[in-house]
Structure formats: structure tokens, C-alpha cells
Design an enzyme around this catalytic site. Structure first.
Site, PDB file in Angstrom:
ATOM      1  N   ASP A  46       0.831  -1.206   0.000  1.00  0.00           N
ATOM      2  CA  ASP A  46       0.000   0.000   0.000  1.00  0.00           C
ATOM      3  C   ASP A  46       0.866   1.257   0.000  1.00  0.00           C
ATOM      4  O   ASP A  46       1.939   1.281   0.599  1.00  0.00           O
ATOM      5  CB  ASP A  46      -0.935  -0.015   1.229  1.00  0.00           C
ATOM      6  N   GLY A  47       0.353   2.277  -0.667  1.00  0.00           N
ATOM      7  CA  GLY A  47       1.011   3.587  -0.638  1.00  0.00           C
ATOM      8  C   GLY A  47       1.755   3.957  -1.910  1.00  0.00           C
ATOM      9  O   GLY A  47       2.475   4.961  -1.922  1.00  0.00           O
ATOM     10  N   ASN A  48       1.555   3.195  -2.975  1.00  0.00           N
ATOM     11  CA  ASN A  48       2.263   3.508  -4.236  1.00  0.00           C
ATOM     12  C   ASN A  48       1.955   4.921  -4.727  1.00  0.00           C
ATOM     13  O   ASN A  48       2.854   5.659  -5.142  1.00  0.00           O
ATOM     14  CB  ASN A  48       1.840   2.540  -5.346  1.00  0.00           C
ATOM     15  N   ARG A  50       0.585   7.579  -3.041  1.00  0.00           N
ATOM     16  CA  ARG A  50       1.016   8.655  -2.130  1.00  0.00           C
ATOM     17  C   ARG A  50       2.514   8.868  -2.238  1.00  0.00           C
ATOM     18  O   ARG A  50       3.007  10.000  -2.225  1.00  0.00           O
ATOM     19  CB  ARG A  50       0.626   8.295  -0.685  1.00  0.00           C
ATOM     20  N   HIS A  63       3.303   2.874  -9.199  1.00  0.00           N
ATOM     21  CA  HIS A  63       3.037   1.436  -9.334  1.00  0.00           C
ATOM     22  C   HIS A  63       4.257   0.717  -9.919  1.00  0.00           C
ATOM     23  O   HIS A  63       4.564  -0.405  -9.533  1.00  0.00           O
ATOM     24  CB  HIS A  63       1.803   1.210 -10.209  1.00  0.00           C
ATOM     25  N   ASN A  94     -10.244  -2.059  -6.085  1.00  0.00           N
ATOM     26  CA  ASN A  94      -9.238  -1.362  -6.914  1.00  0.00           C
ATOM     27  C   ASN A  94      -9.668  -1.322  -8.381  1.00  0.00           C
ATOM     28  O   ASN A  94      -9.266  -0.441  -9.132  1.00  0.00           O
ATOM     29  CB  ASN A  94      -7.870  -2.044  -6.835  1.00  0.00           C
ATOM     30  N   ARG A 216       1.470  -4.732   6.489  1.00  0.00           N
ATOM     31  CA  ARG A 216       0.879  -3.715   5.615  1.00  0.00           C
ATOM     32  C   ARG A 216       1.700  -2.443   5.713  1.00  0.00           C
ATOM     33  O   ARG A 216       2.030  -1.982   6.809  1.00  0.00           O
ATOM     34  CB  ARG A 216      -0.569  -3.414   6.018  1.00  0.00           C
ATOM     35  N   LEU A 223      -7.272  -4.594   7.303  1.00  0.00           N
ATOM     36  CA  LEU A 223      -7.026  -5.704   6.376  1.00  0.00           C
ATOM     37  C   LEU A 223      -7.576  -5.443   4.985  1.00  0.00           C
ATOM     38  O   LEU A 223      -7.139  -6.056   4.013  1.00  0.00           O
ATOM     39  CB  LEU A 223      -7.675  -6.982   6.922  1.00  0.00           C
ATOM     40  N   SER A 224      -8.581  -4.590   4.889  1.00  0.00           N
ATOM     41  CA  SER A 224      -9.240  -4.305   3.602  1.00  0.00           C
ATOM     42  C   SER A 224      -9.631  -5.598   2.870  1.00  0.00           C
ATOM     43  O   SER A 224      -9.432  -5.728   1.665  1.00  0.00           O
ATOM     44  CB  SER A 224      -8.344  -3.439   2.705  1.00  0.00           C
ATOM     45  N   GLU A 235      -0.449 -12.781  13.017  1.00  0.00           N
ATOM     46  CA  GLU A 235       0.102 -11.592  13.670  1.00  0.00           C
ATOM     47  C   GLU A 235       0.096 -10.477  12.629  1.00  0.00           C
ATOM     48  O   GLU A 235       0.335 -10.733  11.446  1.00  0.00           O
ATOM     49  CB  GLU A 235       1.541 -11.843  14.129  1.00  0.00           C
TER      50      GLU A 235
HETATM   51  C1  FPP Z   1      -1.354  -0.009  -3.476  1.00  0.00           C
HETATM   52  O1  FPP Z   1      -1.008   1.346  -3.531  1.00  0.00           O
HETATM   53  C2  FPP Z   1      -0.892  -0.772  -4.670  1.00  0.00           C
HETATM   54  C3  FPP Z   1      -1.704  -1.325  -5.623  1.00  0.00           C
HETATM   55  C4  FPP Z   1      -3.171  -1.194  -5.592  1.00  0.00           C
HETATM   56  C5  FPP Z   1      -1.134  -2.080  -6.780  1.00  0.00           C
HETATM   57  C6  FPP Z   1       0.010  -2.965  -6.432  1.00  0.00           C
HETATM   58  C7  FPP Z   1       0.435  -3.785  -7.583  1.00  0.00           C
HETATM   59  C8  FPP Z   1       1.697  -3.890  -8.060  1.00  0.00           C
HETATM   60  C9  FPP Z   1       2.822  -3.184  -7.453  1.00  0.00           C
HETATM   61  C10 FPP Z   1       1.981  -4.799  -9.216  1.00  0.00           C
HETATM   62  C11 FPP Z   1       2.205  -6.198  -8.712  1.00  0.00           C
HETATM   63  C12 FPP Z   1       2.548  -7.137  -9.813  1.00  0.00           C
HETATM   64  C13 FPP Z   1       2.454  -8.485  -9.735  1.00  0.00           C
HETATM   65  C14 FPP Z   1       2.890  -9.295 -10.876  1.00  0.00           C
HETATM   66  C15 FPP Z   1       1.939  -9.180  -8.562  1.00  0.00           C
HETATM   67  P1  FPP Z   1      -2.164   2.387  -3.801  1.00  0.00           P
HETATM   68  O2  FPP Z   1      -2.409   2.467  -5.267  1.00  0.00           O
HETATM   69  O3  FPP Z   1      -3.373   2.010  -2.972  1.00  0.00           O
HETATM   70  O4  FPP Z   1      -1.559   3.743  -3.306  1.00  0.00           O
HETATM   71  P2  FPP Z   1      -2.203   4.762  -2.247  1.00  0.00           P
HETATM   72  O5  FPP Z   1      -2.584   3.952  -1.050  1.00  0.00           O
HETATM   73  O6  FPP Z   1      -1.096   5.711  -1.955  1.00  0.00           O
HETATM   74  O7  FPP Z   1      -3.375   5.406  -2.914  1.00  0.00           O
HETATM   75 MG    MG Z   2      -3.970   2.355  -1.001  1.00  0.00          MG
END
Ligand code: FPP
Ligand code: MG
Length: 267
Positions: A46-48, A50, A63, A94, A216, A223-224, A235
């Protein structure tokens, strides 16, 4: 021409800070390796977005960096011989994000599954890939790449990499309930045979051990919908760093905290 005293001091300070960091990281690694390493680790990435915003990047770059980080974290897991890693890559919610973002996420995941077919780490570590979720909600090309990766790795036995895509824990429980009801209606299962262990066999994760530890990132503490049934005695470890900036020491600290906790399973 030599360095000016001020620049020299800064260079020495920099070198020393890096040395201390490496020293700490190595000690932490050795400490964790000596303890009981969890068999199954769940990761809620989580957090990509932000992180990308704070770095002045667009969300797709967030991402992209998140995907690169996942590859790095998997290597840390294999290094510690963690048997099973399950990542929450995409929830059913998502999928309601903008079509552009969903398209980019599908593209990245497809790239990831195609890489699985080629990278030596997957064959060297004998990583069996499994995907859980409602695959019918994905694009045809992503589904094809998933099926190829699953097929290529189906006989690997050393470790498991489960990816939850278009996944929701409630949906999983509903799907299991429907399958159980169908078995009962067709006389294959008696009502009294519906126990916790029978129920678990109808979940997407059939045959997996429950996660010992769920991590997380990004400071969110929920847990979403991730592995709702399976996480009953897991844990939890919540860390403030955004997923793309997770360091090896953050990961090792999560494991160390896990090792320091006493799991009593309600007893
Ligand atoms: C959460 O951050 C991340 C995601 C919803 C996507 C994660 C997926 C990948 C990194 C690709 C994985 C690839 C494979 C092959 C498994 P967010 O978008 O919720 O960011 P935010 O919480 O800051 O809004
Ligand atoms: Mg998120």
C-alpha cells in the site's frame, strides 16, 4: 587536487553513516535468521500513489516502483527461506479506479507474470505461483499470462508465491459457501460435515497454511478484505513507510517483532 576540508568531512560522514547502516542491517539479518522464521507471510502493498505524489511523479510511476520493490522483497523472503508469500496486488475495489490506472496495473502485472516465465530466481528457488481472486474480471491477455506462469511453475516445490488479484475476502467466503451449498444439494456433503477444516478446503487458498504474519505498509491499519478467514490467528505488523520505499531493515524489523511475540491461539 585534494578535497577541501569541508567536503572531506562530509564524505567521511557519509561513508560512516552508510557503514553503520550496513552493519545494523547485517546484525538484524543474522538475528532474524537465528530465530523462527514465519512459514507464511502476507503482504498488503500500500502507498504507491502517495509515494509517487510526494516524489513529484505520476501515479503510474508509483506502481512501477511498487512492482520493482515487490521483486526485491521476494528475494529477501527467499533468502530467509520463507516458504509461502501471499501478496495483495489488487482488490476487487481497486478495479473501480480510473480505466487508465486499471489498464496500467494490468499491464504491469502481465509484465510481472511474463517475467516469471523467464527469470532464473523463480526456477532456482522453485517458486510455485498461484493466483487467487476472480480472474474472470481481468483482461484476456493478463489471464493468459497468469495461466502460463501457473502452468510453468506447477511442479516447483521449494516455495510458494500467491498473488491475490481481483480478490476480496468476503467474495472468497461467499464463493466457498456457494460451492458448499452445491455439494450439500447434490448429496456430496452432509450438513454435519461442514467444519472449519472442510470450509477451508472450499476457499481459493485450499491446501495453504494460514498466514503467520501479515505486513501492511503506508501507515493504514486494516485488512481491507485480505484473507479474512485465513488471518484469524495471524500476527499483524503495520509500518509507516510507503510500499515503494520499504527497506530491508523495515522488513527485518517486522520479522523480529513477529519473533518476539507469543502466539497463544487463544489458549
Ligand atoms: C497499493 O497502492 C498498490 C496497488 C493497488 C497495486 C500494487 C500492484 C503492483 C505493485 C503490481 C504487482 C505485480 C504483480 C505481478 C503481482 P495504492 O495504489 O493504494 O496507493 P495509495 O494507497 O497511496 O493510494
Ligand atoms: Mg492504497
Amino acid at each position: 587536487m585534494g578535497l577541501k576540508p569541508q567536503a572531506l568531512r562530509a564524505a567521511v560522514r557519509d561513508w560512516f553513516a552508510k557503514w553503520i547502516y550496513k552493519y545494523y542491517e547485517r546484525n538484524l539479518f543474522n538475528q532474524v535468521r537465528r530465530g523462527k522464521v514465519p512459514y507464511h507471510v502476507g503482504l498488503i502493498l500500500d502507498g504507491n500513489r502517495r509515494w509517487a505524489k510526494e516524489m513529484g511523479m505520476d501515479i503510474n510511476s508509483g506502481h512501477q516502483y511498487g512492482f520493482e520493490k515487490l521483486k526485491e522483497v521476494l528475494k529477501w523472503c527467499w533468502e530467509l527461506k520463507i516458504d509461502t508469500v501471499t501478496v495483495y496486488a489488487l482488490s476487487t475495489e481497486n478495479l473501480s479506479r480510473s480505466p487508465e490506472e486499471v489498464k496500467e496495473l494490468f499491464r504491469l502485472m502481465e509484465k510481472g507474470f511474463r517475467e516469471i516465465l523467464e527469470t532464473k530466481e523463480i526456477s532456482e528457488n522453485e517458486v510455485k505461483v498461484r493466483v487467487i481472486g476472480r480472474l474472470d474480471l481481468l483482461s484476456d491477455s493478463l489471464r493468459t499470462s497468469i495461466l502460463q506462469a501457473v502452468d510453468k511453475t506447477k511442479n516447483y516445490k521449494k516455495s510458494k508465491f500467491n498473488v491475490a488479484i481481483a480478490y476480496g475476502g468476503r467474495a472468497e467466503i461467499i464463493d466457498a459457501t456457494k460451492k458448499i451449498a452445491d455439494s450439500v444439494v447434490h448429496g456430496k456433503l452432509g450438513i454435519d460435515e461442514i467444519t472449519e477444516s472442510t470450509f477451508a478446503k472450499y476457499l481459493y487458498t485450499e491446501g495453504e497454511r494460514d498466514p503467520d504474519l501479515i505486513i501492511r505498509t503506508s501507515g493504514e491499519e486494516r485488512l481491507s478484505g485480505f484473507l479474512l478467514w485465513q488471518s484469524a490467528y495471524s500476527e499483524f505488523y503495520f509500518v509507516d513507510v510507503y510500499w515503494p520505499e520499504m527497506r530491508r531493515i523495515d522488513f527485518l524489523r517486522a520479522l523480529r517483532t513477529y519473533q518476539q511475540r507469543q502466539r497463544r491461539y487463544g489458549i
